[in-house]
Design an enzyme around this catalytic site. Structure first.
Site, mmCIF file in Angstrom:
data_model
loop_
_atom_site.group_PDB
_atom_site.id
_atom_site.type_symbol
_atom_site.label_atom_id
_atom_site.label_comp_id
_atom_site.label_asym_id
_atom_site.label_seq_id
_atom_site.Cartn_x
_atom_site.Cartn_y
_atom_site.Cartn_z
ATOM 1 N N ASP A 117 42.946 42.430 40.334
ATOM 2 C CA ASP A 117 43.111 43.307 41.492
ATOM 3 C C ASP A 117 41.714 43.691 41.977
ATOM 4 O O ASP A 117 41.044 42.891 42.623
ATOM 5 C CB ASP A 117 43.963 44.504 41.049
ATOM 6 N N THR A 143 38.740 45.759 35.511
ATOM 7 C CA THR A 143 39.164 45.485 34.142
ATOM 8 C C THR A 143 38.463 44.249 33.596
ATOM 9 O O THR A 143 37.850 44.279 32.521
ATOM 10 C CB THR A 143 40.690 45.259 34.082
ATOM 11 N N LYS A 167 44.900 38.935 43.556
ATOM 12 C CA LYS A 167 45.014 39.527 44.894
ATOM 13 C C LYS A 167 43.624 39.504 45.539
ATOM 14 O O LYS A 167 42.876 40.477 45.438
ATOM 15 C CB LYS A 167 45.459 40.991 44.804
HETATM 16 P P1 IMP Z 1 41.819 45.796 38.253
HETATM 17 O O1 IMP Z 1 41.024 46.354 37.119
HETATM 18 O O2 IMP Z 1 41.756 46.649 39.479
HETATM 19 O O3 IMP Z 1 41.544 44.347 38.556
HETATM 20 O O4 IMP Z 1 43.320 46.001 37.876
HETATM 21 C C1 IMP Z 1 43.987 45.175 37.087
HETATM 22 C C2 IMP Z 1 45.181 45.913 36.504
HETATM 23 O O5 IMP Z 1 45.883 46.704 37.488
HETATM 24 C C3 IMP Z 1 46.150 44.905 36.029
HETATM 25 O O6 IMP Z 1 45.892 44.554 34.700
HETATM 26 C C4 IMP Z 1 47.478 45.600 36.190
HETATM 27 O O7 IMP Z 1 47.755 46.336 35.034
HETATM 28 C C5 IMP Z 1 47.284 46.544 37.329
HETATM 29 N N1 IMP Z 1 47.866 46.013 38.585
HETATM 30 C C6 IMP Z 1 47.216 45.706 39.720
HETATM 31 N N2 IMP Z 1 48.051 45.266 40.672
HETATM 32 C C7 IMP Z 1 49.286 45.300 40.122
HETATM 33 C C8 IMP Z 1 50.601 44.960 40.631
HETATM 34 O O8 IMP Z 1 50.814 44.520 41.784
HETATM 35 N N3 IMP Z 1 51.630 45.142 39.760
HETATM 36 C C9 IMP Z 1 51.468 45.598 38.493
HETATM 37 N N4 IMP Z 1 50.264 45.914 37.984
HETATM 38 C C10 IMP Z 1 49.176 45.766 38.792
#
Ligand code: IMP
Ligand code: MG
Length: 184
Positions: free
Chosen positions: A110, A114, A138
């Site tokens: 996303d 993470t 995404k």
């Molecule tokens: P990042 O650190 O912003 O890349 O977020 C990643 C984490 O956000 C993922 O491991 C998911 O747990 C959560 N996440 C982001 N988008 C979604 C979604 O559309 N559905 C469910 N979980 C999501």
């Protein structure tokens, strides 16, 4: 057409069906088998809990290279509605990653915080190599630039559930990926 039960009311539509998931995961496993065919020590796959557990289970059953399955738990304040960007380690791997080839297995990319946190933290442990496999991506939402070697599907900026992904612990075990209606 498979004869599926009707979707729950908070789900808008099926975005990726079971057969497409099966085929794509098989392709990803083929790529990994090819890329790591010459390794002499097992590849350590580190799944990010909880979201990656179904993807991990499907992926590893198609691997023919030597490998070890491990998990890590982190809390990212990236849940829908919460503030973003902060990552905290809740449970570390069982394996000592030093000197090993590591493949991070994540449900979705996303903002990228993470994965970027994990890649940095694994490099600091003197791993031999770190690569990443994400089931979903995404692209519109990236904030941090993260190198990802294996991507299942690119999806638009919508909240999705199923195949390990949840919304407040709901819909995590659906066998397909569904798009949710935006929150009112
Ligand atoms: P990042 O650190 O912003 O890349 O977020 C990643 C984490 O956000 C993922 O491991 C998911 O747990 C959560 N996440 C982001 N988008 C979604 C979604 O559309 N559905 C469910 N979980 C999501
Ligand atoms: Mg997650």
């Amino acid at each position: 057409m498979e004869n599926n039960p009707p979707l729950a009311k908070d789900l808008k539509k099926v975005l990726i069906d079971e057969e497409s998931i099966r085929n794509r995961v098989a392709q990803l496993a083929d790529e990994i088998n090819r890329d790591y065919k010459d390794i002499t020590e097992p590849l350590i796959l580190v799944g990010v809990l909880k979201g990656s557990f179904i993807f991990m289970a499907d992926l590893v059953r198609r691997l023919t290279i030597p490998h070890i399955v491990d998990f890590i738990a982190i809390s990212s304040y990236g849940q829908k509605g919460d503030k973003r960007g902060e990552v905290r380690l809740l449970m570390d791997t069982r394996e000592n990653l030093a000197g090993h080839d590591v493949l991070i297995v994540e449900d979705i990319l996303d903002s990228g915080s993470t994965l970027s946190y994990l890649i940095n933290s694994f490099h600091a442990r003197k791993t031999k190599s770190v690569s990443t496999a994400v089931f979903l991506d995404k692209p519109e939402r990236h904030v941090v630039d993260v190198p990802v070697q294996y991507v299942g599907f690119e999806i638009p900026d919508v909240w999705v559930v199923g195949y390990g992904l949840d919304y407040k612990e709901k819909h995590r075990t659906l066998p397909f990926i569904a798009e949710m209606y935006p929150e009112k």
